[in-house]
Design an enzyme around this catalytic site. Structure first.
Site, PDB file in Angstrom:
ATOM      1  N   HIS A  99       5.533  -6.173 -10.204  1.00  0.00           N
ATOM      2  CA  HIS A  99       4.061  -6.602 -10.365  1.00  0.00           C
ATOM      3  C   HIS A  99       3.650  -6.742 -11.798  1.00  0.00           C
ATOM      4  O   HIS A  99       3.683  -5.602 -12.592  1.00  0.00           O
ATOM      5  CB  HIS A  99       3.068  -5.921  -9.440  1.00  0.00           C
TER       6      HIS A  99
ATOM      7  N   ASP B 169       4.359  -8.062  -0.794  1.00  0.00           N
ATOM      8  CA  ASP B 169       5.186  -8.971  -0.001  1.00  0.00           C
ATOM      9  C   ASP B 169       6.437  -8.645   0.629  1.00  0.00           C
ATOM     10  O   ASP B 169       6.942  -9.303   1.470  1.00  0.00           O
ATOM     11  CB  ASP B 169       5.297 -10.087  -0.786  1.00  0.00           C
TER      12      ASP B 169
HETATM   13  N1  CMC Z   1      13.519  -8.038  -9.836  1.00  0.00           N
HETATM   14  C1  CMC Z   1      14.512  -7.726 -10.947  1.00  0.00           C
HETATM   15  N2  CMC Z   1      13.890  -7.491 -12.371  1.00  0.00           N
HETATM   16  C2  CMC Z   1      12.567  -7.659 -12.577  1.00  0.00           C
HETATM   17  C3  CMC Z   1      11.783  -8.100 -11.289  1.00  0.00           C
HETATM   18  C4  CMC Z   1      12.354  -8.124 -10.210  1.00  0.00           C
HETATM   19  N3  CMC Z   1      11.667  -8.421  -9.124  1.00  0.00           N
HETATM   20  N4  CMC Z   1      10.364  -8.215 -11.890  1.00  0.00           N
HETATM   21  C5  CMC Z   1      10.511  -8.150 -13.153  1.00  0.00           C
HETATM   22  N5  CMC Z   1      11.649  -7.731 -13.718  1.00  0.00           N
HETATM   23  C6  CMC Z   1      12.102  -7.369 -15.077  1.00  0.00           C
HETATM   24  C7  CMC Z   1      12.284  -8.562 -15.849  1.00  0.00           C
HETATM   25  O1  CMC Z   1      13.740  -9.042 -15.776  1.00  0.00           O
HETATM   26  C8  CMC Z   1      12.015  -7.970 -17.220  1.00  0.00           C
HETATM   27  O2  CMC Z   1      13.108  -7.354 -17.585  1.00  0.00           O
HETATM   28  P1  CMC Z   1      13.682  -7.075 -18.955  1.00  0.00           P
HETATM   29  O3  CMC Z   1      12.435  -6.655 -19.698  1.00  0.00           O
HETATM   30  O4  CMC Z   1      14.777  -6.318 -19.091  1.00  0.00           O
HETATM   31  O5  CMC Z   1      13.638  -8.486 -19.745  1.00  0.00           O
HETATM   32  C9  CMC Z   1      10.897  -6.994 -16.796  1.00  0.00           C
HETATM   33  O6  CMC Z   1      11.083  -6.385 -15.574  1.00  0.00           O
HETATM   34  C10 CMC Z   1       9.459  -7.310 -17.087  1.00  0.00           C
HETATM   35  O7  CMC Z   1       9.348  -8.808 -16.247  1.00  0.00           O
HETATM   36  P2  CMC Z   1       8.398  -9.845 -16.707  1.00  0.00           P
HETATM   37  O8  CMC Z   1       8.902 -11.097 -15.902  1.00  0.00           O
HETATM   38  O9  CMC Z   1       8.056  -9.755 -17.870  1.00  0.00           O
HETATM   39  O10 CMC Z   1       7.300  -9.091 -15.665  1.00  0.00           O
HETATM   40  P3  CMC Z   1       5.716 -10.053 -15.210  1.00  0.00           P
HETATM   41  O11 CMC Z   1       4.638  -9.015 -15.314  1.00  0.00           O
HETATM   42  O12 CMC Z   1       5.662 -10.942 -15.985  1.00  0.00           O
HETATM   43  O13 CMC Z   1       6.135 -10.309 -13.912  1.00  0.00           O
HETATM   44  C11 CMC Z   1       6.353 -10.643 -11.381  1.00  0.00           C
HETATM   45  C12 CMC Z   1       5.412  -9.857 -12.640  1.00  0.00           C
HETATM   46  C13 CMC Z   1       5.530 -10.313 -10.149  1.00  0.00           C
HETATM   47  C14 CMC Z   1       6.516 -11.965 -11.703  1.00  0.00           C
HETATM   48  C15 CMC Z   1       7.677 -10.103 -11.358  1.00  0.00           C
HETATM   49  O14 CMC Z   1       7.904  -8.696 -11.217  1.00  0.00           O
HETATM   50  C16 CMC Z   1       8.678 -10.865 -10.593  1.00  0.00           C
HETATM   51  O15 CMC Z   1       8.972 -11.900 -10.654  1.00  0.00           O
HETATM   52  N6  CMC Z   1       8.666 -10.355  -9.019  1.00  0.00           N
HETATM   53  C17 CMC Z   1       9.415 -10.838  -7.911  1.00  0.00           C
HETATM   54  C18 CMC Z   1       8.172 -11.950  -7.189  1.00  0.00           C
HETATM   55  C19 CMC Z   1       7.319 -11.445  -6.319  1.00  0.00           C
HETATM   56  O16 CMC Z   1       7.563 -10.378  -5.782  1.00  0.00           O
HETATM   57  N7  CMC Z   1       6.132 -11.522  -6.697  1.00  0.00           N
HETATM   58  C20 CMC Z   1       4.895 -11.032  -6.112  1.00  0.00           C
HETATM   59  C21 CMC Z   1       3.833 -10.409  -6.726  1.00  0.00           C
HETATM   60  S1  CMC Z   1       2.658  -9.557  -5.641  1.00  0.00           S
HETATM   61  C22 CMC Z   1       1.826 -10.792  -4.726  1.00  0.00           C
HETATM   62  C23 CMC Z   1       1.054 -11.454  -5.685  1.00  0.00           C
HETATM   63  O17 CMC Z   1      -0.031 -10.850  -6.320  1.00  0.00           O
HETATM   64  O18 CMC Z   1       1.135 -12.792  -5.654  1.00  0.00           O
END
Ligand code: CMC
Length: 428
Positions: free
Chosen positions: A305, A363
């Site tokens: 998240h 989720d």
């Molecule tokens: N699985 C594996 N690695 C992950 C994941 C994941 N679900 N989420 C983040 N990472 C890693 C990413 O690869 C990165 O690694 P590195 O620094 O080594 O390159 C690091 O963690 C930071 O990732 P980011 O994309 O910069 O983080 P963010 O804050 O932009 O992303 C997120 C937040 C929710 C989009 C992401 O965690 C994600 O894609 N999760 C899966 C989708 C999901 O479950 N979304 C629902 C969120 S809760 C409901 C809502 O509020 O809508």
């Protein structure tokens, strides 16, 4: 909003500017950067990692501590003791209702659940196999074409009528989207039911048989609605605010929020998480799948998240509800649930997930509960949209009465070509 301290920014050319440090009721201090215009500068913060786009009194999140409050009330208490309509009143009006206020609010919502009958014909313009979220974007936006009489955004009474209409009618449209997809007849709402009961009734009942929703399942759906009702300035809510800042009508703004919610990184994650569990298929494949996540081939959907770097408090409540529902339905040994528990166990003990602070989010569990309730996967994000509608309306309303509000207009750091002269096509 208090500003007892200031930060002074001094550039290497000696020019400097004072930036007030603002304190809210809770949470991190915020640097008011508006004085930067005196230096002719902007800030660069793609994806808004450290930018507060507004002040708000609605929802507070502490991502490090794993806290979520609606109007100051912890989400766990609301999920345990309240119901969705009471939470809706709270989000919209700022206080919990007394008995008379709760009664008239419920009455008001209940008596607006039907949609203009002509809307039923609107549906037949969609392909039968259209994704229900595509239908939601179109039909919720189309409410503005049916309810012209409440579109004066500067009139508080119009805003209230529009808010009640959306809260009451979005579930009806959601159920219609489901019925249209399955080819079943639309079911009109029934006023004797609660909000969650009515949603289940409109989705699952048919004119051929009597239908009484099971209380445990109704409670679980109500909890899902409460947990998803608001989440401060997330992607879809920011979209609603930005659309609303231009003076667009509230139905159009909510439709823009639904569009933003659809993406798999946001509301589409519950659908993506369940599809992922189905793709893994068997507990024996969990280590291999987790390795693929660590090799960055794909992400573990339902994990991580932007704000929570600790357990998502909604996930903790949803996990409990998940057990309750599966036990009631005698599905606690269900393969999908066992698989989810194993994935959770492996991920929480793996150094990659620990180092990246990746915990299950709401989720991850809500998909399993929705599936157990009999809700098809393509309706998962629609249910999220039904729940979030009250959050979007409350945030839109808050913005409309904020004297500081102006049209939202981010700036940019231009990195394209510098000025150049046009070259005729014969010389290119
Ligand atoms: N699985 C594996 N690695 C992950 C994941 C994941 N679900 N989420 C983040 N990472 C890693 C990413 O690869 C990165 O690694 P590195 O620094 O080594 O390159 C690091 O963690 C930071 O990732 P980011 O994309 O910069 O983080 P963010 O804050 O932009 O992303 C997120 C937040 C929710 C989009 C992401 O965690 C994600 O894609 N999760 C899966 C989708 C999901 O479950 N979304 C629902 C969120 S809760 C409901 C809502 O509020 O809508």
């Amino acid at each position: 909003m208090e500003s007892k301290r200031v930060a002074t920014l001094t550039l290497d050319d000696g020019r400097s500017v004072e930036l007030p440090i603002l304190s809210g009721t809770l949470g991190a201090e915020v640097l008011d950067i508006r004085n930067l215009t005196k230096l002719g500068m902007f800030t660069y913060d793609p994806a808004f990692f450290v930018t507060a786009s507004c002040t708000s009194k609605i929802t507070f999140i502490d991502g490090d501590a794993g806290l979520l409050y609606y109007r100051g009330y912890p989400i766990e208490q609301l999920a345990e003791h309240s119901d969705f309509l009471e939470v809706s009143y709270l989000l919209l009006n700022g206080e919990l209702p007394n008995a008379a206020q709760a009664g008239s609010f419920k009455d008001n919502v209940t008596h607006h659940t039907m949609v203009h009958d002509q809307m039923a014909r609107f549906f037949s313009g969609f392909r039968r196999d259209a994704h229900p979220m595509a239908v939601m974007v179109g039909v919720v936006g189309a409410l503005s074409a049916f309810y012209h009489d409440s579109l004066d955004i500067n009139d508080p009474q119009h805003r209230e009528i529009s808010a009640m209409r959306m809260l009451a009618k979005v579930p009806t449209i959601a159920a219609m989207a489901h019925k249209y997809y399955t080819g079943a007849p639309f079911m009109y709402p029934k006023n004797k039911f609660s909000y969650a009961e009515n949603l289940m009734y409109m989705m699952f009942a048919t004119p051929a048989e009597d239908y009484e929703p099971k209380p445990v399942l109704v409670r679980a759906l109500d909890r899902i609605l409460i947990l998803h009702a608001d989440h401060e300035q997330n992607a879809s809510t920011s979209t609603v605010r930005l659309a609303g800042s231009s003076g667009a009508n509230p139905f159009a703004c909510i439709a823009s929020g639904i569009a933003a919610l659809w993406g798999p990184a946001h509301g589409g994650a519950n659908e993506a998480a369940l599809k992922m569990l189905e793709e893994i298929g068997d507990i024996s494949r969990v280590p291999e799948y987790v390795q693929g996540v660590k090799d960055k081939k794909y992400r573990l959907m339902g994990f991580g998240h932007r704000v929570y770097k600790n357990m998502d408090p909604r996930a903790a409540v949803m996990r409990k509800t998940c057990y309750e529902v599966l036990t009631e339905l005698k599905l606690e040994n269900h393969k999908l649930f066992e698989l989810a528990m194993e994935l959770e166990r492996v991920a929480l003990s793996d150094s990659y997930f620990i180092e990246h602070k990746l915990y299950p989010n709401v989720d991850f569990y809500s998909g399993i509960v929705l599936r157990a309730l009999g809700i098809p996967v393509n309706m998962f994000t629609v249910i999220f949209a039904v729940a979030r509608t009250i959050g979007w309306i409350s945030q839109w309303n808050e913005m409309m009465v904020d004297h500081d509000h102006k049209i939202g207009r981010p700036r940019q750091l231009y990195v394209g070509a510098a000025r150049r002269d046009y070259v005729p096509i014969s010389k290119r």
